[in-house]
Design a protein around this motif. Structure first.
Motif, mmCIF file in Angstrom:
data_model
loop_
_atom_site.group_PDB
_atom_site.id
_atom_site.type_symbol
_atom_site.label_atom_id
_atom_site.label_comp_id
_atom_site.label_asym_id
_atom_site.label_seq_id
_atom_site.Cartn_x
_atom_site.Cartn_y
_atom_site.Cartn_z
ATOM 1 N N TYR A 194 0.821 -1.217 0.000
ATOM 2 C CA TYR A 194 0.000 0.000 0.000
ATOM 3 C C TYR A 194 0.857 1.271 0.000
ATOM 4 C CZ TYR A 194 -4.800 -1.805 0.518
ATOM 5 O OH TYR A 194 -6.036 -2.366 0.307
ATOM 6 N N TYR A 210 -8.195 3.771 -0.026
ATOM 7 C CA TYR A 210 -7.490 2.564 0.414
ATOM 8 C C TYR A 210 -8.449 1.724 1.230
ATOM 9 C CZ TYR A 210 -3.232 4.835 -1.106
ATOM 10 O OH TYR A 210 -2.271 5.435 -1.866
ATOM 11 N N HIS A 214 1.037 4.167 -2.801
ATOM 12 C CA HIS A 214 0.766 5.580 -2.506
ATOM 13 C C HIS A 214 1.857 6.490 -3.075
ATOM 14 C CE1 HIS A 214 -1.087 8.966 -0.555
ATOM 15 N NE2 HIS A 214 0.077 9.297 -0.043
#
Length: 187
Positions: A109, A128, A113
């Motif tokens: 993640y 998310y 990003h």
């Protein structure tokens, strides 16, 4: 592993509210959130959809086709990071996405990003999924957790802290589904 019904409805409404037209989804699974997104977009809207498993995507594809929405989807099988790296390097995709939804490998993640912030437009939104991670993000260290929950807990916590400290976005974490954090790019 699928997006919950309430989250699908929420995403659908959010996309309409922000007049999203060009979107991306990382982690498609069987395509429920993809369907919710496609339903919200105008007829000429587009979704770049990436997943490591085409077979799962193809399970939901007949429903997407029956709804007359397959023309909106550009499905790419394989890891998303190389595709994102190419898009960032290319430069022509910077600031072109209205909305990006991430529901994939939690341990990446933060890597996502770092790339997506360049690809979403100022005023656009990155969502998310699973940012409450089965409630584990507020569980005491000795709480009994399933093995996979314990494994990804620190990655989700790290993401939550990083998003809260990122001056380029304003965030809102909602207890919809397993938690969704919306990041509106402000610079």
């Amino acid at each position: 592993m699928t997006t919950s019904a309430d989250e699908g409805q929420f995403l659908n409404m959010l996309l309409k509210l922000i007049n999203a037209k060009n979107t991306m989804e990382i982690g498609v699974y069987t395509g429920y959130s993809l369907l919710a997104t496609a339903l919200a977009l105008p007829d000429d809207g587009k979704i770049l959809a990436m997943d490591i498993n085409r077979e799962n995507y193809e399970l939901g594809l007949p429903i997407i086709e029956k709804a007359g929405l397959a023309h909106k989807i550009d499905f790419r099988e394989g890891p998303a990071l190389p595709v994102l790296d190419q898009m960032v390097e290319d430069g022509k995709y910077h600031g072109t996405f209205d909305f990006i939804f991430v529901d994939a490998d939690k341990d990446n993640y933060l890597n996502y990003h770092k790339r997506l912030i360049d690809l979403v437009r100022v005023g656009g939104v990155i969502g998310y999924d699973n940012t409450l991670w089965n409630g584990s993000v507020v569980a005491p260290p000795d709480a009994p957790l399933r093995k996979y929950v314990r494994y990804y807990k620190d990655f989700v916590l790290e993401l939550n802290k990083a998003l809260a400290a990122d001056p380029r976005i304003e965030i809102c974490q909602l207890p919809v589904g397993d938690g969704i954090t919306l990041c509106r790019r402000i610079s």
